[in-house]
Design a protein around this motif. Structure first.
Motif, short mmCIF file in Angstrom:
data_model
loop_
_atom_site.label_atom_id
_atom_site.label_comp_id
_atom_site.label_asym_id
_atom_site.label_seq_id
_atom_site.Cartn_x
_atom_site.Cartn_y
_atom_site.Cartn_z
N MET A 1 0.84 -1.18 0.00
CA MET A 1 0.00 0.00 0.00
C MET A 1 0.89 1.25 0.00
O MET A 1 1.84 1.34 0.77
N ILE A 2 0.56 2.17 -0.85
CA ILE A 2 1.32 3.41 -0.99
C ILE A 2 0.47 4.54 -0.43
O ILE A 2 -0.67 4.75 -0.86
N VAL A 3 1.03 5.28 0.54
CA VAL A 3 0.24 6.24 1.30
C VAL A 3 0.93 7.60 1.31
O VAL A 3 2.15 7.70 1.53
N ALA A 4 0.16 8.67 1.06
CA ALA A 4 0.66 10.02 1.23
C ALA A 4 0.51 10.42 2.69
O ALA A 4 -0.55 10.23 3.30
N HIS A 5 1.58 10.96 3.27
CA HIS A 5 1.56 11.38 4.68
C HIS A 5 2.21 12.75 4.78
O HIS A 5 3.26 13.00 4.19
N GLY A 6 1.57 13.65 5.51
CA GLY A 6 2.10 14.99 5.66
C GLY A 6 2.19 15.73 4.34
O GLY A 6 3.06 16.59 4.17
N GLY A 7 1.33 15.38 3.41
CA GLY A 7 1.32 16.02 2.10
C GLY A 7 2.41 15.56 1.16
O GLY A 7 2.60 16.16 0.09
#
Length: 205
Positions: A1-7
């Motif tokens: 899973m690829i997740v954007a965190h903190g923009g």
């Protein structure tokens, strides 16, 4: 899973492979020909994670970057199953075996080995080509490498490295240290509530 965190979105080289059940979150760069296997977690919790070329991250390993200590793993290194590596500088051709632990601010020289369940403690520096034997502990700068039975000698160095103060900004001798620590850390980790899933390879989306 690829997740954007903190923009910030992870960057994964097109020649790299990330397994469907691995998690890559935030400011993470996965370099050419890297392999991130099932259940592994690469998370940028305040600081980046960088993998060089041909880095292998085995099943269920956890790699974490922090605001104070980014994580960099040099090319042609292997991180074994269930290893935990936080905020460290790992040289090229390093071997971090199954279940080992590498803590914040550690530096591991090129060609070094941390064998099964070995520990490289906070702010510890291993020179190039060093070996931490199975279950042993490296502590200090420069590192002393000792068997776990030498607890008093390890603690004599470890106490001065001040894990709770360095990592969490908490006074070890404060009777409410764990209250302060968990509340502060909980607030920081709460930023993940705003994460967005970019790709879930288990579902093909």
């Amino acid at each position: 899973m690829i997740v954007a965190h903190g923009g910030v979105q992870p960057t994964i080289h097109p020649t790299a492979y990330v397994a469907p059940t691995a998690l890559v979150s935030g400011d993470v760069e996965v370099g050419p020909h890297c392999r991130v296997l099932f259940g592994a977690v690469l998370t940028a919790d305040g600081g980046p994670v960088r993998l060089g070329e041909h880095v292998i991250v085995m099943e269920n390993a956890v790699l974490r970057g922090t605001a104070r200590n980014p994580l960099h793993v040099g090319s042609h290194s292997l991180v074994g199953p269930h290893a935990s590596v936080t905020g460290a500088e790992i040289g090229e051709r390093a071997f971090l075996a199954t279940g080992c632990s590498v803590f914040n601010g550690a530096r591991i020289g090129a060609g070094s080995e941390v064998r099964v369940h070995g520990c490289v403690h906070l702010r510890t520096t291993l020179p190039p080509g060093a070996t931490v034997p199975i279950g042993w502990v490296a502590v200090g700068d420069p590192a002393r490498i000792m068997p776990p039975a030498h607890h008093d000698a390890i603690w004599a160095i470890q106490r001065g490295l001040d894990f709770p103060g360095y990592v969490f900004g908490v006074d070890r001798d404060d009777p409410d240290a764990m209250v302060t620590l968990t509340e502060r850390y909980s607030r920081a980790l709460g930023a993940h509530r705003d994460d967005s899933i970019l790709r879930d390879e288990r579902s093909g989306t």
